[in-house]
Design a protein around this motif. Structure first.
Motif, PDB file in Angstrom:
ATOM      1  N   TYR A  53       1.212  41.160  54.174  1.00 24.50           N
ATOM      2  CA  TYR A  53       0.398  40.050  54.694  1.00 24.50           C
ATOM      3  C   TYR A  53       1.040  39.577  55.996  1.00 24.50           C
ATOM      4  O   TYR A  53       1.921  38.718  55.999  1.00 24.50           O
ATOM      5  CB  TYR A  53       0.352  38.936  53.644  1.00 24.50           C
ATOM      6  N   ASN A 166     -11.695  30.780  56.024  1.00 24.56           N
ATOM      7  CA  ASN A 166     -12.066  30.567  54.620  1.00 24.56           C
ATOM      8  C   ASN A 166     -13.388  29.801  54.482  1.00 24.56           C
ATOM      9  O   ASN A 166     -13.880  29.601  53.376  1.00 24.56           O
ATOM     10  CB  ASN A 166     -10.939  29.864  53.850  1.00 24.56           C
ATOM     11  N   TYR A 206      -4.586  41.731  50.877  1.00 20.20           N
ATOM     12  CA  TYR A 206      -5.188  40.823  49.890  1.00 20.20           C
ATOM     13  C   TYR A 206      -5.113  41.391  48.472  1.00 20.20           C
ATOM     14  O   TYR A 206      -5.707  40.838  47.548  1.00 20.20           O
ATOM     15  CB  TYR A 206      -6.639  40.503  50.288  1.00 20.20           C
ATOM     16  N   GLU A 282     -12.906  33.466  46.878  1.00 15.16           N
ATOM     17  CA  GLU A 282     -12.520  33.155  48.267  1.00 15.16           C
ATOM     18  C   GLU A 282     -13.133  34.165  49.236  1.00 15.16           C
ATOM     19  O   GLU A 282     -13.297  35.330  48.892  1.00 15.16           O
ATOM     20  CB  GLU A 282     -10.998  33.208  48.429  1.00 15.16           C
ATOM     21  N   SER A 284     -12.464  35.405  53.358  1.00 22.36           N
ATOM     22  CA  SER A 284     -11.539  35.286  54.480  1.00 22.36           C
ATOM     23  C   SER A 284     -12.151  36.069  55.642  1.00 22.36           C
ATOM     24  O   SER A 284     -12.018  37.294  55.713  1.00 22.36           O
ATOM     25  CB  SER A 284     -10.188  35.857  54.045  1.00 22.36           C
TER      26      SER A 284
END
Ligand code: AVI
Length: 322
Positions: A53, A166, A206, A282, A284
Motif C-alpha cells: 500500500y 472514498n 487492497y 468501501e 476507493s
C-alpha cells in the motif's frame, strides 16, 4: 490542545444507516465511515505501512519534498484546517514550513477523539504552532474554524490521503462545492488524490498477503456485533477487493461463504444472505491528473500546482478558491 467536542454518531443514526444499507434491493452496503472505530482506525494505521500500500508513503513523500514550495504559493497569514487529520504525521511538513514564516494556528477536524489525541501528541512540540482540535464532522468543523477567522486571515484546508476517493464521484464534487462555499476567494485547498495504476498493483494494495486489509474490512462486522448486538459469524465472510473498470475504483466487499441469516437487534433487522452474496463496504476512486484539474474547475477552484510522486502515482493538488 483544546478540543471542541460535539457528540458524533448517535447509536440511532448508526443503526438507521446500517439498516438502510443492508436492506438495499440490488446490492447490500455498509457505509464505509463505519470501518473506522478504534480497532478499524488502528488497523488502517497498519495498512499505511504495508509494502503493498504505497499511497500513504507517496502522500507523505510529496509533502516532505514540496512543503516549502506549497507554502511559498500561499498568501500569508494563513491558518490551517485539516479534514480528517488521522495521526497528524503527514501534516508536520506543512506546519514546519509555515511556522518558519508566521505563528501558525492548526485546526485538525476529526470524528475520532483518539485520532485527535494522537495528532496533538505528534505535533505539539513544533515551535510557533498552536493546535485546537475539533471533534466534529468535516463541514461542521470547517464552518466553526471559518467563523473564528480574523479579518486578514487566509485559510488553507488540507484534505490529504485521497480520502476524497472514498466518496462517490458525484458526492465528491458536492463535497468540494460545500467546502468552497465556506471559503473566501484566495483561500486554498491542498487535495491528495491517488492516481490510476496497474490493476494487479491496486488489487494487491487492497488485498495484502498479510491479511491486514481483510481484518480491517471484517472488523466492520465485529463492530456491528459489539455495538448493535448483531450475530455475524466473521468466519462466514471473505474479504474481496475488486477493480470496477467503468467507475475506475477499487471496491471492497465481504462475500458470504454460505446461505446464512444474521440478526442485528440494535437495527431492528434480520437478513438472509445467499451463498456468494456480498456486502459492499468501501469504494476507493482513482484519478488521472487531468481529472483533478477538471474537478477543481467545476467546483469553484483553480488548480495552482500539482505534484506527482515518481514511485507511486499519487498527486498533491494545490487548489485556490476563485
Ligand atoms: C482512507 N482511504 C483513502 C483508504 C483508501 O485507500 O481508500 C482506505 C483504505 N481501504 C482499504 N485500504 C485503505
Amino acid at each position: 490542545m483544546l478540543t471542541q467536542a460535539v457528540p458524533q454518531f448517535h447509536v440511532s443514526e448508526f443503526a438507521a444507516e446500517v439498516r438502510a444499507g443492508l436492506t438495499k434491493p440490488l446490492q447490500r452496503e455498509i457505509p464505509s465511515k463505519y470501518l473506522y472505530d478504534e480497532v478499524g482506525s488502528a488497523l488502517f494505521e497498519v495498512i499505511c505501512v504495508l509494502p503493498e500500500y504505497g499511497l500513504t508513503r507517496a502522500d507523505t513523500r510529496l509533502l516532505r519534498q514540496h512543503s516549502e514550495e506549497i507554502v511559498d504559493r500561499l498568501s500569508l497569514p494563513t491558518m490551517v484546517a485539516e479534514l480528517g487529520s488521522g495521526s497528524g504525521k503527514k501534516t508536520r511538513w506543512i506546519l514546519e514550513a509555515l511556522s518558519k514564516r508566521q505563528r501558525t494556528f492548526y485546526y485538525p477536524i476529526e470524528i475520532s477523539a483518539s485520532a485527535l489525541a494522537a495528532c496533538e501528541k505528534e505535533l505539539r512540540e513544533i515551535e510557533f504552532v498552536s493546535i485546537v482540535g475539533y471533534e466534529r464532522p468535516y463541514l461542521d468543523g470547517l464552518l466553526a474554524v471559518a467563523a473564528n477567522r480574523g479579518e486578514d486571515d487566509r485559510l488553507l484546508v488540507l484534505f490529504l490521503g485521497s480520502t476524497i476517493g472514498n466518496f462517490d464521484r458525484d458526492a465528491s464534487e458536492r463535497f468540494l462545492r460545500e467546502v468552497r462555499r465556506i471559503l473566501f476567494p484566495g483561500d486554498a485547498l491542498l487535495l491528495g488524490t491517488d492516481l490510476e495504476k496497474s490493476v494487479p498493483q491496486l488489487l494487491l494494495a487492497y488485498n495484502d498477503p498479510a491479511g491486514v486489509t481483510a481484518a480491517f474490512n471484517l472488523n466492520v462486522l465485529a463492530r456491528l456485533n459489539r455495538e448493535l448486538g448483531a450475530d455475524f459469524d466473521l468466519a462466514g465472510f471473505q474479504h474481496e477487493a475488486r477493480w470496477n473498470f467503468r467507475e475506475r475504483r477499487i471496491e471492497m466487499h465481504l462475500r458470504s461463504r454460505r446461505r446464512q441469516t444474521v440478526r442485528i437487534p440494535g437495527a431492528g433487522l434480520a437478513i438472509t444472505l445467499e451463498k456468494g452474496e456480498t456486502l459492499w463496504t468501501e469504494s476507493s476512486h482513482k484519478y488521472q491528473p487531468e481529472d483533478v484539474l477538471a474537478m477543481a474547475n467545476r467546483t469553484g477552484f483553480r488548480c495552482d500546482a500539482q505534484w506527482v510522486d515518481a514511485e507511486w502515482p499519487f498527486a498533491q493538488n494545490l487548489l485556490i478558491a476563485v
